[in-house]
Design an enzyme around this catalytic site. Structure first.
Site, short mmCIF file in Angstrom:
data_model
loop_
_atom_site.label_atom_id
_atom_site.label_comp_id
_atom_site.label_asym_id
_atom_site.label_seq_id
_atom_site.Cartn_x
_atom_site.Cartn_y
_atom_site.Cartn_z
N HIS A 144 -38.02 -32.80 -3.66
CA HIS A 144 -38.74 -33.66 -2.72
C HIS A 144 -39.90 -34.39 -3.40
CE1 HIS A 144 -36.36 -31.65 0.36
NE2 HIS A 144 -36.71 -32.63 1.17
N LYS A 155 -36.16 -23.59 7.66
CA LYS A 155 -36.69 -22.59 8.59
C LYS A 155 -38.18 -22.82 8.80
CE LYS A 155 -37.91 -18.86 5.37
NZ LYS A 155 -39.35 -18.63 5.56
#
Lengths: 292, 191
Positions: free
Chosen positions: B36, B103
């Site tokens: 990322h 999550k």
């Protein structure tokens, strides 16, 4: 290969793949306690299935096999350096066998050499005992739950927390609220009241060596543990933060002396995938008894 | 249970709502902290990776080579997603990503991006590495293995009926924000 090496690989394998009985009992109770046809219930069902599958396949319960923390009780005269060398070799071998992920990264270069060996990795806590034999406990603590740990310096104006047990209660519950589901709840808290910034966190983690269903010897702390456990479960954060009845599976608190100027409350969070095992070893390094 | 197969259309994504259980099939790509940051700094996707209509899985799997020399995922649960909050919305927009599996949920920037561009956040069960690995049928490829190391590499995975729950949708709803707000209220009553 020498027995100690093989014993340590088995301790690592078992810790990575098999949840301890005390934690499993807590998880089964939490599963029962969630309402039918909710995503919280479904989450607990998947968790229960995962526990069975990991044991059956002898593979990691969670892919984040975490920080590798050895707690070793050993008699006077025991060669700790040799133990550490053997343990490092066992960690490397366990990584090759897939019981541990390649999980140790050089913080400056970002390199992961795949061995899980490096400065501070694994970590050893040695303690001398008067007993003749060696006891090894291992905790594999994942990064997700480690990241939601918190340390408070009291008094805390924002939380209106003073230097007393009520102040401790407020900041511990704040840690639960801030963690929400990010630490893979339902979780277990290990807390140390007092100590310095380093020993506070270190001692908070040793609380994870306690059995989940034991009782604190200090009546005040036992009451605080129960209170925080019950209050946290009223918050409705639930498994994975999906909303639900079980936010925590347990709370373990100890106190340590502090200097007059400092009053730290250190909170470590353990995910439901609570990986902790331990064994007693004989003089040759063979496992004679499992602890948990 | 709603079936989703990649590549996924905007229309399919817009139909999803918080609380929906989904089963995902097709190709997904793992990507976490290093990937990322790299993409957000302008790094290019490696040849062979196409994120259009695809799903990024926040996951650092345990992957071993079997006796035949094939990659095999032996543990593959989600990692905490909030660390990608600074980058996620921009990356989803730039590369046409329709969903993120992770999550713990994400924040307002990602939620806004999901609404603007048609995306969802799909919550897998954290720690359920074995159950989830069973839904990974095949490893097609791996990228950046040397540069980022195994957990941080881009693994191209074929998944089959991978279970997840929509916890942030394209209509501005976040289960995480709702639970956090409700729990704060109860907490204040109990202090």
């Amino acid at each position: 290969m020498e027995p100690l090496f093989e014993s340590l690989i088995e301790i690592i394998r078992r810790t990575s793949a098999e949840i301890p009985d005390d934690v499993q009992r807590g998880i089964l109770a939490a599963l029962e306690n969630e309402k039918q046809d909710t995503i919280a219930k479904n989450a607990m069902e998947i968790i229960e299935r995962n526990i069975g599958l990991a044991k059956e396949k002898s593979q990691p319960l969670c892919q984040d096999t975490g920080s590798v923390l050895f707690y070793v009780d050993c008699p006077v005269g025991y060669d700790q350096m040799e133990f550490a060398d053997t343990a490092r070799a066992a960690v490397t071998e366990a990584t090759k066998r897939g019981f541990l992920r390649q999980n140790s990264v050089d913080s400056l270069t970002g390199k992961n050499d795949g061995t899980n060996i490096g400065p501070g990795s694994p970590t050893f806590h040695f303690h001398q005992t008067r007993e003749a034999n060696v006891t090894v406990r291992l905790v594999l603590k994942g990064g997700g739950c480690e990241n939601v740990g918190a340390q408070y310096s009291l008094p805390n104006i924002k939380l209106n927390a003073n230097r007393d047990l009520d102040g401790c209660r407020k900041v511990i519950l704040d840690a639960v609220q801030q963690a929400q589901g990010k630490g893979c709840g339902p979780g277990i808290l290990g807390v140390c009241i007092g100590g310095d910034r380093a020993t506070g966190y270190e001692l908070s983690k040793t609380q994870f060596l306690r059995n989940l269903d034991d009782e604190n010897e200090n009546a005040e702390l036992a009451a605080l543990e129960t209170d925080i456990h019950n209050t946290a479960n009223k918050l409705g954060i639930g498994p994975m933060g999906f909303g639900g009845n079980t936010t925590l599976l347990g709370v373990k608190i100890r106190a340590a002396n502090r200097v007059p100027a400092s009053y730290f409350v250190s909170v470590s969070y353990m995910c439901w995938a609570f990986r902790r095992h331990g064994a007693k070893l004989d003089g040759a390094g063979e496992i004679t008894e499992w602890i948990y | 249970m709603i079936e989703l197969t990649t590549p996924i259309s905007e229309e399919q994504i817009r139909a999803l709502k918080v609380g929906d259980s989904v089963a995902i099939s097709g190709v997904v790509y793992t990507g976490r902290d290093a990937v990322h940051k790299y993409l957000h700094e302008g790094g290019e996707l490696p040849e062979g990776v196409n994120l259009e209509g695809s799903i990024i899985y926040h996951c650092g799997p345990v992957v071993v080579k079997d006796d035949a020399g094939e990659w095999k995922v032996t543990a593959a649960g989600p990692t905490t997603s909030i660390r990608e909050e600074p980058y996620q919305a921009d990356i989803m927009k730039k590369f046409g990503v329709r969903g993120v599996i992770g999550k713990g949920g994400m924040g307002p920037k990602t939620l806004g991006g999901c609404a603007e561009n048609g995306g969802v956040y799909l919550h897998a069960i954290g720690g359920a590495a074995q159950v989830l690995a069973e839904h990974i049928a095949q490893v097609h490829n791996v990228y950046f293995l040397e540069e980022f190391g195994s957990p941080e590499a881009i693994w191209e995975l074929e998944v089959d009926q991978f279970p997840a729950v929509v916890t942030m949708d394209s209509h501005g709803r976040s289960l995480h924000a709702e639970v956090a707000e409700a729990s704060q209220t109860v907490l204040e009553q109990n202090l």
